[in-house]
Design an enzyme around this catalytic site. Structure first.
Site, mmCIF file in Angstrom:
data_model
loop_
_atom_site.group_PDB
_atom_site.id
_atom_site.type_symbol
_atom_site.label_atom_id
_atom_site.label_comp_id
_atom_site.label_asym_id
_atom_site.label_seq_id
_atom_site.Cartn_x
_atom_site.Cartn_y
_atom_site.Cartn_z
ATOM 1 N N HIS A 182 0.870 -1.188 0.000
ATOM 2 C CA HIS A 182 0.000 0.000 0.000
ATOM 3 C C HIS A 182 0.905 1.235 0.000
ATOM 4 O O HIS A 182 1.989 1.203 0.603
ATOM 5 C CB HIS A 182 -0.846 0.069 1.286
ATOM 6 N N CYS A 276 -1.991 2.686 9.147
ATOM 7 C CA CYS A 276 -3.005 1.709 8.719
ATOM 8 C C CYS A 276 -4.183 1.674 9.683
ATOM 9 O O CYS A 276 -5.308 1.390 9.274
ATOM 10 C CB CYS A 276 -2.414 0.305 8.660
HETATM 11 N N1 ARG Z 1 -3.511 -7.309 6.418
HETATM 12 C C1 ARG Z 1 -3.950 -6.095 5.817
HETATM 13 C C2 ARG Z 1 -3.923 -6.234 4.288
HETATM 14 O O1 ARG Z 1 -3.060 -6.892 3.779
HETATM 15 C C3 ARG Z 1 -3.102 -4.948 6.264
HETATM 16 C C4 ARG Z 1 -3.591 -3.622 5.791
HETATM 17 C C5 ARG Z 1 -2.663 -2.496 6.148
HETATM 18 N N2 ARG Z 1 -3.237 -1.242 5.861
HETATM 19 C C6 ARG Z 1 -2.615 -0.220 5.292
HETATM 20 N N3 ARG Z 1 -3.235 0.899 5.205
HETATM 21 N N4 ARG Z 1 -1.427 -0.334 4.770
HETATM 22 O O2 ARG Z 1 -4.763 -5.712 3.596
#
Ligand code: ARG
Length: 284
Positions: A182, A276
């Site tokens: 992300h 996150c």
């Molecule tokens: N386990 C989640 C995923 O893979 C983690 C999300 C993390 N969020 C972020 N904004 N980077 O989607």
């Protein structure tokens, strides 16, 4: 002439760092777990301490409140262990809410759940997206521009959809390292015109775009990026980030920011940290 010793330390640019109070949405990790793997950090064999995750999350929420920010809380739903990562729930800019449409089926139900929360809490300018996008995990507001990640989760076609909906310029950036899946794992917004990022997480063209837009950016080392040091939230003065990102702490201090170390190691087992867990409700 010598600088007066007790004066507030200005940034390298000589700027005074002023905190602006934020409105934030968070989701307590009541049902948090690592039961599937959709990014390289997630290992379902590794045990998760739910009590510790909740305690670490609660410290982050308390810290925001102590700093003068308003924290709203959405009810976590059973069977959605990643719902704690509120950043992915939507993108909110100028009071407009672009819903999230998740890439992985394990998280699909979070999109409507988050959008429903907005509908129930007086937000009227809501848009259910046509294209896959993982909310503010991949959309970051810097000044009056949206930086938009793609490569792993958000569909690049979503970038045009977001530009049309928000009426703001969207700059697409391509992520190339699956550890930084992300945008908010590889880049953090520090002020209206400053960012910090890990260049190697981006394609060569996107690195060039970032150099062009932010020639004076704080660059993260591989070590700091690997402990999620870029998964940070800045209020313009305080920068909340994983305490393990020691070199970034130093660089932020040199720029006149006040870095505050946060311990979210249990949530890191799912590939998430400070940013996150936090969705900024950018006002009208
Ligand atoms: N386990 C989640 C995923 O893979 C983690 C999300 C993390 N969020 C972020 N904004 N980077 O989607």
């Amino acid at each position: 002439m010598a600088e007066p010793r007790l004066a507030p330390r200005p940034g390298r640019s000589g700027r005074e760092r002023v905190a602006r109070p934020r409105r934030l949405l968070m989701c307590p990790p009541v049902h948090f777990d690592v039961t599937y793997s959709i990014n390289p950090w997630m290992d379902p064999q590794q045990p998760v301490d739910g009590g510790l995750a909740l305690a670490q999350w609660t410290s982050l929420r308390n810290l925001y409140q102590e700093l003068g920010h308003t924290v709203e809380v959405i009810e976590p739903l059973p069977g959605l262990p990643d719902m704690v990562f509120a950043a992915n729930g939507a993108t909110v800019v100028d009071g407009r809410v672009l819903g999230a449409r998740f890439r992985n089926v394990q998280r699909t139900a979070e999109g409507p759940a988050y959008l429903a929360w907005f509908g129930e809490h007086g937000w009227t300018d809501l848009h259910w997206p046509e294209h896959i996008n993982e909310g503010a995990g991949d959309y970051l507001v810097v000044g009056r521009t949206l930086l938009a990640g793609t490569g792993f989760r958000t569909d690049p076609r979503s970038h045009a959809e977001a530009q049309e909906f928000f009426g703001l310029p969207v700059v697409g950036l391509t992520l190339v390292n699956p550890q930084f899946y992300h945008l908010d794992t590889a880049l953090a917004v520090l002020s209206e015109d400053e960012v910090m990022y890990y260049p190697e997480a981006f394609s060569p063209g996107s690195q060039a775009v970032l150099r062009e837009m932010f020639p004076d950016a704080v660059l993260a080392t591989a070590e700091d990026a690997a402990v999620f040091g870029l998964n940070a939230l800045s209020d313009g003065r305080h920068v909340l980030l994983p305490e393990a990102a020691v070199q970034l702490h130093q660089r932020l201090r040199e720029r006149g920011f006040e870095p505050i170390g946060v311990d979210l190691t249990e949530l890191l087992k799912a590939g998430g940290s400070v940013k996150c867990c936090t969705l900024e409700l950018h006002p009208r």
